[in-house]
Design an enzyme around this catalytic site. Structure first.
Site, PDB file in Angstrom:
ATOM      1  N   ASN A 233     -12.226  13.073   2.932  1.00 51.57           N
ATOM      2  CA  ASN A 233     -12.930  11.606   2.276  1.00 51.57           C
ATOM      3  C   ASN A 233     -14.585  11.623   2.583  1.00 51.57           C
ATOM      4  O   ASN A 233     -14.932  12.306   3.476  1.00 51.57           O
ATOM      5  CB  ASN A 233     -12.431  10.390   3.270  1.00 51.57           C
ATOM      6  CG  ASN A 233     -12.993   9.342   2.768  1.00 51.57           C
ATOM      7  OD1 ASN A 233     -12.857   8.767   1.649  1.00 51.57           O
ATOM      8  ND2 ASN A 233     -13.460   8.327   3.740  1.00 51.57           N
TER       9      ASN A 233
ATOM     10  N   HIS B  92     -17.855   9.657   2.913  1.00 50.65           N
ATOM     11  CA  HIS B  92     -18.295   8.352   3.215  1.00 50.65           C
ATOM     12  C   HIS B  92     -19.751   8.010   3.380  1.00 50.65           C
ATOM     13  O   HIS B  92     -20.309   8.980   3.866  1.00 50.65           O
ATOM     14  CB  HIS B  92     -17.608   7.858   4.582  1.00 50.65           C
ATOM     15  CG  HIS B  92     -17.796   6.512   5.039  1.00 50.65           C
ATOM     16  ND1 HIS B  92     -17.026   5.316   4.449  1.00 50.65           N
ATOM     17  CD2 HIS B  92     -18.785   6.023   5.943  1.00 50.65           C
ATOM     18  CE1 HIS B  92     -17.768   4.292   4.919  1.00 50.65           C
ATOM     19  NE2 HIS B  92     -18.773   4.472   5.966  1.00 50.65           N
TER      20      HIS B  92
ATOM     21  N   ARG C 101       0.817  -1.223  -0.042  1.00 46.99           N
ATOM     22  CA  ARG C 101       0.093   0.012   0.089  1.00 46.99           C
ATOM     23  C   ARG C 101       0.754   1.388  -0.226  1.00 46.99           C
ATOM     24  O   ARG C 101       0.438   2.156  -0.633  1.00 46.99           O
ATOM     25  CB  ARG C 101      -0.844   0.039   1.214  1.00 46.99           C
ATOM     26  CG  ARG C 101      -2.031  -1.030   1.268  1.00 46.99           C
ATOM     27  CD  ARG C 101      -2.934  -0.755   2.435  1.00 46.99           C
ATOM     28  NE  ARG C 101      -3.848  -1.833   2.582  1.00 46.99           N
ATOM     29  CZ  ARG C 101      -4.899  -2.162   1.643  1.00 46.99           C
ATOM     30  NH1 ARG C 101      -5.348  -1.126   0.824  1.00 46.99           N
ATOM     31  NH2 ARG C 101      -5.721  -3.249   2.205  1.00 46.99           N
TER      32      ARG C 101
HETATM   33  C1  GAR Z   1     -19.670   7.293  -2.952  1.00 50.29           C
HETATM   34  O1  GAR Z   1     -20.977   6.895  -2.724  1.00 50.29           O
HETATM   35  C2  GAR Z   1     -18.675   7.562  -1.717  1.00 50.29           C
HETATM   36  O2  GAR Z   1     -19.509   7.819  -0.488  1.00 50.29           O
HETATM   37  C3  GAR Z   1     -18.352   5.823  -1.702  1.00 50.29           C
HETATM   38  O3  GAR Z   1     -18.157   5.450  -2.849  1.00 50.29           O
HETATM   39  C4  GAR Z   1     -19.110   6.112  -3.697  1.00 50.29           C
HETATM   40  C5  GAR Z   1     -18.613   6.610  -5.089  1.00 50.29           C
HETATM   41  O4  GAR Z   1     -19.168   7.202  -5.736  1.00 50.29           O
HETATM   42  N1  GAR Z   1     -16.916   5.721  -0.897  1.00 50.29           N
HETATM   43  C6  GAR Z   1     -16.691   4.654   0.160  1.00 50.29           C
HETATM   44  O5  GAR Z   1     -17.488   4.097   0.363  1.00 50.29           O
HETATM   45  C7  GAR Z   1     -15.490   4.940   0.881  1.00 50.29           C
HETATM   46  N2  GAR Z   1     -15.407   4.332   1.918  1.00 50.29           N
HETATM   47  P1  GAR Z   1     -18.854   8.025  -7.171  1.00 50.29           P
HETATM   48  O6  GAR Z   1     -17.599   7.254  -7.777  1.00 50.29           O
HETATM   49  O7  GAR Z   1     -19.956   8.186  -8.007  1.00 50.29           O
HETATM   50  O8  GAR Z   1     -18.280   9.436  -6.504  1.00 50.29           O
END
Ligand code: GAR
Length: 214
Positions: free
Chosen positions: A134, A136, A92
């Site tokens: 971030n 979430h 990572r």
């Molecule tokens: C979003 O809903 C975001 O909150 C989630 O991925 C999706 C991406 O959507 N992120 C996570 O779950 C991080 N832990 P997008 O590619 O359409 O912006």
């Protein structure tokens, strides 16, 4: 009245009485966006920057999946994008070093993890201390980690939502900047609920960027 330039020239001493104190002109915040999938949050940021709704500019969008739709969106918004495929890095930390190099190449000041589905290490966090956001899809601290929308449905809660927070080494745990609540409706599936959460995500992510830019 003094012009802004004249005021700047005299600003080492107290402004004379009657001088209107002008706000300093800020240059747009230089953002780097990390995305793994569809990139709808990235597109919301790009659109807001293009319409001058946010005092920010996306310098580069980094994605880790070759098929991420986020790459098409970057092309539509004429934003440089870089594929850093996590499968090409043994650790990572190696991926994080590559991310840092790319962000620095583009002069990025703040990083936005907009649907970034990789755990980041202190290597990246220490390179941008308290400068990584971030998003979430839950009301943190509930439902950290993957499949947060499914976790909320399985728990039977009636309200969930989304959160923007600063990134710290512990997953989905940093100081919260903005949140929005989304009711869970009878018959909701992960897809219908996630779609309503994403509408709110696009709003609170822009609010959070405005907050840090201000
Ligand atoms: C979003 O809903 C975001 O909150 C989630 O991925 C999706 C991406 O959507 N992120 C996570 O779950 C991080 N832990 P997008 O590619 O359409 O912006």
């Amino acid at each position: 009245m003094l012009t802004q330039l004249e005021y700047a020239a005299t600003s080492l001493v107290s402004p004379p009485l009657g001088t209107k104190v002008l706000e300093p002109v800020r240059s747009p915040l230089k953002l780097g966006v990390l995305a793994s999938g569809s990139g709808s949050n990235f597109a919301a940021i790009a659109a807001a920057c293009a319409k001058d709704e946010l005092p920010a500019q996306v310098q580069v969008m980094i994605y880790n999946n070759p098929n991420a739709k986020a790459a098409e969106r970057a092309a539509q918004w004429q934003i440089p994008s870089r594929l850093l495929n996590h499968r090409s890095y043994a650790q990572r930390e190696d991926l994080d070093h590559a991310i840092i190099n790319t962000l620095q190449e583009f002069g990025v000041e703040w990083v936005v993890m907009a649907g970034w589905m990789r755990v980041v290490t202190p290597v990246l966090i220490d390179a941008f201390p308290e400068r990584i956001l971030n998003i979430h899809p839950s009301l943190l601290p509930s439902f950290r980690g993957v499949r947060a929308v499914e976790q909320a449905l399985a728990a039977g809660v009636k309200i969930t939502g989304c959160t923007v927070h600063l990134v710290v080494p512990e997953l989905d745990s940093g100081p919260i900047l903005t949140q929005a609540a989304v009711p869970i409706l009878p018959g909701d599936t992960p897809e219908t609920l996630h779609a309503r959460i994403q509408v709110q995500e696009h709003l609170i992510l822009k609010q959070a960027i405005a907050l840090v830019a201000g």
